[in-house]
Structure formats: structure tokens, C-alpha cells
Design a protein around this motif. Structure first.
Motif, PDB file in Angstrom:
ATOM      1  N   LYS A   3       9.841  30.707  44.272  1.00  0.00           N
ATOM      2  CA  LYS A   3      11.293  30.636  44.130  1.00  0.00           C
ATOM      3  C   LYS A   3      11.962  31.453  45.207  1.00  0.00           C
ATOM      4  CE  LYS A   3      11.729  29.584  39.326  1.00  0.00           C
ATOM      5  NZ  LYS A   3      12.389  29.846  38.103  1.00  0.00           N
ATOM      6  N   THR A   4      13.035  30.920  45.721  1.00  0.00           N
ATOM      7  CA  THR A   4      13.826  31.609  46.726  1.00  0.00           C
ATOM      8  C   THR A   4      15.160  31.944  46.106  1.00  0.00           C
ATOM      9  OG1 THR A   4      12.784  30.285  48.443  1.00  0.00           O
ATOM     10  CG2 THR A   4      14.805  31.428  49.032  1.00  0.00           C
ATOM     11  N   ALA A   5      15.633  33.157  46.298  1.00  0.00           N
ATOM     12  CA  ALA A   5      16.928  33.551  45.737  1.00  0.00           C
ATOM     13  C   ALA A   5      17.989  33.486  46.830  1.00  0.00           C
ATOM     14  CB  ALA A   5      16.856  34.958  45.163  1.00  0.00           C
ATOM     15  N   LEU A   6      19.129  32.916  46.473  1.00  0.00           N
ATOM     16  CA  LEU A   6      20.280  32.882  47.380  1.00  0.00           C
ATOM     17  C   LEU A   6      21.337  33.780  46.772  1.00  0.00           C
ATOM     18  CD1 LEU A   6      22.113  31.641  49.626  1.00  0.00           C
ATOM     19  CD2 LEU A   6      22.722  29.907  47.953  1.00  0.00           C
ATOM     20  N   PHE A   7      21.747  34.788  47.522  1.00  0.00           N
ATOM     21  CA  PHE A   7      22.812  35.662  47.054  1.00  0.00           C
ATOM     22  C   PHE A   7      24.043  35.381  47.894  1.00  0.00           C
ATOM     23  CE2 PHE A   7      18.953  37.875  45.899  1.00  0.00           C
ATOM     24  CZ  PHE A   7      19.209  38.183  44.578  1.00  0.00           C
ATOM     25  N   ALA A   8      25.122  35.049  47.226  1.00  0.00           N
ATOM     26  CA  ALA A   8      26.362  34.763  47.941  1.00  0.00           C
ATOM     27  C   ALA A   8      27.401  35.781  47.524  1.00  0.00           C
ATOM     28  CB  ALA A   8      26.840  33.364  47.630  1.00  0.00           C
ATOM     29  N   ALA A   9      28.046  36.356  48.481  1.00  0.00           N
ATOM     30  CA  ALA A   9      29.119  37.304  48.196  1.00  0.00           C
ATOM     31  C   ALA A   9      30.233  37.071  49.198  1.00  0.00           C
ATOM     32  CB  ALA A   9      28.613  38.734  48.306  1.00  0.00           C
ATOM     33  N   LEU A  10      31.425  37.110  48.697  1.00  0.00           N
ATOM     34  CA  LEU A  10      32.581  36.924  49.570  1.00  0.00           C
ATOM     35  C   LEU A  10      33.009  38.276  50.106  1.00  0.00           C
ATOM     36  CD1 LEU A  10      34.875  35.209  50.691  1.00  0.00           C
ATOM     37  CD2 LEU A  10      36.082  35.580  48.555  1.00  0.00           C
ATOM     38  N   TYR A  84      27.501  35.803  43.253  1.00  0.00           N
ATOM     39  CA  TYR A  84      26.591  35.190  42.295  1.00  0.00           C
ATOM     40  C   TYR A  84      25.203  35.075  42.906  1.00  0.00           C
ATOM     41  CZ  TYR A  84      27.272  31.019  45.128  1.00  0.00           C
ATOM     42  OH  TYR A  84      27.328  30.144  46.179  1.00  0.00           O
ATOM     43  N   SER A  85      24.219  34.801  42.065  1.00  0.00           N
ATOM     44  CA  SER A  85      22.873  34.518  42.557  1.00  0.00           C
ATOM     45  C   SER A  85      22.494  33.113  42.123  1.00  0.00           C
ATOM     46  CB  SER A  85      21.864  35.544  42.031  1.00  0.00           C
ATOM     47  OG  SER A  85      21.698  35.401  40.633  1.00  0.00           O
ATOM     48  N   HIS A  86      21.539  32.573  42.844  1.00  0.00           N
ATOM     49  CA  HIS A  86      21.075  31.213  42.596  1.00  0.00           C
ATOM     50  C   HIS A  86      19.588  31.180  42.920  1.00  0.00           C
ATOM     51  CE1 HIS A  86      20.206  27.222  44.507  1.00  0.00           C
ATOM     52  NE2 HIS A  86      20.587  26.847  43.312  1.00  0.00           N
ATOM     53  N   GLU A  87      18.777  30.655  42.027  1.00  0.00           N
ATOM     54  CA  GLU A  87      17.345  30.552  42.286  1.00  0.00           C
ATOM     55  C   GLU A  87      16.978  29.087  42.414  1.00  0.00           C
ATOM     56  OE1 GLU A  87      15.021  32.597  39.403  1.00  0.00           O
ATOM     57  OE2 GLU A  87      16.114  34.468  39.671  1.00  0.00           O
ATOM     58  N   THR A  88      16.115  28.794  43.391  1.00  0.00           N
ATOM     59  CA  THR A  88      15.686  27.420  43.591  1.00  0.00           C
ATOM     60  C   THR A  88      14.298  27.404  44.220  1.00  0.00           C
ATOM     61  OG1 THR A  88      16.258  25.281  44.586  1.00  0.00           O
ATOM     62  CG2 THR A  88      16.792  27.246  45.863  1.00  0.00           C
ATOM     63  N   SER A  89      13.591  26.331  43.992  1.00  0.00           N
ATOM     64  CA  SER A  89      12.297  26.154  44.661  1.00  0.00           C
ATOM     65  C   SER A  89      12.465  25.179  45.830  1.00  0.00           C
ATOM     66  CB  SER A  89      11.256  25.631  43.675  1.00  0.00           C
ATOM     67  OG  SER A  89      11.682  24.411  43.118  1.00  0.00           O
ATOM     68  N   LEU A  90      13.678  24.703  46.016  1.00  0.00           N
ATOM     69  CA  LEU A  90      14.003  23.766  47.085  1.00  0.00           C
ATOM     70  C   LEU A  90      14.926  24.432  48.087  1.00  0.00           C
ATOM     71  CD1 LEU A  90      14.799  20.748  44.758  1.00  0.00           C
ATOM     72  CD2 LEU A  90      12.643  21.220  45.916  1.00  0.00           C
ATOM     73  N   ASN A  91      15.237  23.744  49.165  1.00  0.00           N
ATOM     74  CA  ASN A  91      16.157  24.284  50.165  1.00  0.00           C
ATOM     75  C   ASN A  91      17.551  23.702  49.961  1.00  0.00           C
ATOM     76  OD1 ASN A  91      17.068  25.707  52.387  1.00  0.00           O
ATOM     77  ND2 ASN A  91      16.599  24.042  53.791  1.00  0.00           N
ATOM     78  N   VAL A 101      26.507  35.223  37.661  1.00  0.00           N
ATOM     79  CA  VAL A 101      27.454  36.201  38.206  1.00  0.00           C
ATOM     80  C   VAL A 101      26.690  37.494  38.454  1.00  0.00           C
ATOM     81  CG1 VAL A 101      29.543  37.538  37.741  1.00  0.00           C
ATOM     82  CG2 VAL A 101      29.381  35.174  36.953  1.00  0.00           C
ATOM     83  N   LEU A 102      26.958  38.136  39.583  1.00  0.00           N
ATOM     84  CA  LEU A 102      26.351  39.429  39.883  1.00  0.00           C
ATOM     85  C   LEU A 102      27.386  40.525  39.666  1.00  0.00           C
ATOM     86  CD1 LEU A 102      24.331  38.666  43.138  1.00  0.00           C
ATOM     87  CD2 LEU A 102      23.439  39.047  40.832  1.00  0.00           C
ATOM     88  N   HIS A 103      27.044  41.475  38.801  1.00  0.00           N
ATOM     89  CA  HIS A 103      27.907  42.619  38.518  1.00  0.00           C
ATOM     90  C   HIS A 103      27.389  43.829  39.294  1.00  0.00           C
ATOM     91  CE1 HIS A 103      30.061  40.679  35.208  1.00  0.00           C
ATOM     92  NE2 HIS A 103      28.905  40.139  34.884  1.00  0.00           N
ATOM     93  N   TYR A 105      27.038  47.635  39.302  1.00  0.00           N
ATOM     94  CA  TYR A 105      27.076  48.832  38.473  1.00  0.00           C
ATOM     95  C   TYR A 105      26.620  50.015  39.323  1.00  0.00           C
ATOM     96  CZ  TYR A 105      27.551  45.653  34.544  1.00  0.00           C
ATOM     97  OH  TYR A 105      28.007  44.683  33.678  1.00  0.00           O
ATOM     98  N   GLY A 106      27.581  50.642  40.001  1.00  0.00           N
ATOM     99  CA  GLY A 106      27.271  51.810  40.826  1.00  0.00           C
ATOM    100  C   GLY A 106      26.303  51.503  41.952  1.00  0.00           C
ATOM    101  N   GLY A 107      26.483  50.369  42.582  1.00  0.00           N
ATOM    102  CA  GLY A 107      25.614  49.989  43.696  1.00  0.00           C
ATOM    103  C   GLY A 107      24.379  49.214  43.285  1.00  0.00           C
ATOM    104  N   ARG A 108      24.197  49.045  41.991  1.00  0.00           N
ATOM    105  CA  ARG A 108      23.058  48.278  41.483  1.00  0.00           C
ATOM    106  C   ARG A 108      23.570  46.935  40.969  1.00  0.00           C
ATOM    107  NH1 ARG A 108      21.413  50.964  36.829  1.00  0.00           N
ATOM    108  NH2 ARG A 108      21.854  49.175  35.528  1.00  0.00           N
ATOM    109  N   LEU A 109      23.071  45.825  41.528  1.00  0.00           N
ATOM    110  CA  LEU A 109      23.507  44.500  41.103  1.00  0.00           C
ATOM    111  C   LEU A 109      22.693  44.027  39.911  1.00  0.00           C
ATOM    112  CD1 LEU A 109      23.992  42.687  44.542  1.00  0.00           C
ATOM    113  CD2 LEU A 109      25.732  43.687  43.066  1.00  0.00           C
TER     114      LEU A 109
END
Length: 131
Positions: A3-10, A84-91, A101-103, A105-109
């Protein structure tokens, strides 16, 4: 399957008008549909992601092509956290996928609510006259 994780943040632009910037940050820009919706986008083609609200995320591919994903249900805290985060086994990221949603908490997501995506609607952002 790996699995590959995609982290997107604006990344928020620094502005002098604090209250106005905050109000504008959470408004969804007007858009015109430019084609038929698609089920998936290739992760390697995504250049920018903008969380617009608890139910709207815009994706930019290439130089000027935007796709709007309107979630079927509001995703609690997505518009506030703007990441947010997104997990996928595809591209690719697809309309059947779940984002979390990624929260911060004091620098810890930490992962929050899980929400389903909708289809990716090609759009053109409509420029409006500023006051």
C-alpha cells in the motif's frame, strides 16, 4: 499488495487580512463543468490539491486542468483541517476510495473521520470581480 499512502495538505498563503483570509479560505469557488466526470485520477498527474470545504476538494492536473470532487456526504473537520490521507495499492485515486481527515495534535498527525469520494468532475474555475 503493497500500500502506498498519499498525504495531501493545502499550504495556506500568508496574508495580512486575517479575518477576510479565513472567510475566503472556506468558500468554494464557482466553477463551470467542462466535460464528463471520471472515476479516477492518476496520482502522478496530480500537481495540487485544495480542500475547499467539508464536502469539496479540487485537484489540479497538468498546468490548468482542474477536477472537482464533491463528496456524497459531508466529511467532518475536512474543511477546517484542510488535509487528508489516502491509501491505495494502485497509482490512482478513485471515486470508490475512502479518505481520512488528518488532525494535527501538537505536531503529531492522527487519522480522523473516513469519508467516501465522489466522481472527479472536470471544471474551469470562474473568475469573479473582487470588491
Amino acid at each position: 499488495m503493497r500500500k502506498t499512502a498519499l498525504f495531501a495538505a493545502l499550504a495556506l498563503a500568508a496574508t495580512a487580512g486575517g479575518a477576510t483570509a479565513r472567510a475566503d479560505r472556506h468558500s468554494v469557488p464557482i466553477a463551470r463543468e467542462t466535460g464528463k466526470p471520471v472515476n479516477c485520477l492518476q496520482l502522478t498527474s496530480i500537481r495540487e490539491t485544495r480542500v475547499r470545504s467539508d464536502s469539496v476538494i479540487d485537484f489540479r492536473t497538468g498546468s490548468k486542468q482542474w477536477y472537482r470532487n464533491t463528496l456524497p456526504h459531508s466529511c467532518p473537520s475536512l474543511g477546517f483541517e484542510e488535509r487528508y490521507s489516502h491509501e491505495t495499492s494502485l497509482n490512482q485515486i478513485c471515486s470508490i476510495d475512502i479518505i481520512h481527515v488528518l488532525h494535527d495534535y501538537g505536531g503529531r498527525l492522527e487519522r480522523g473521520a473516513g469519508c467516501g469520494l465522489g466522481k472527479f468532475q472536470p471544471i474551469e474555475l470562474v473568475k469573479t470581480a473582487s470588491r
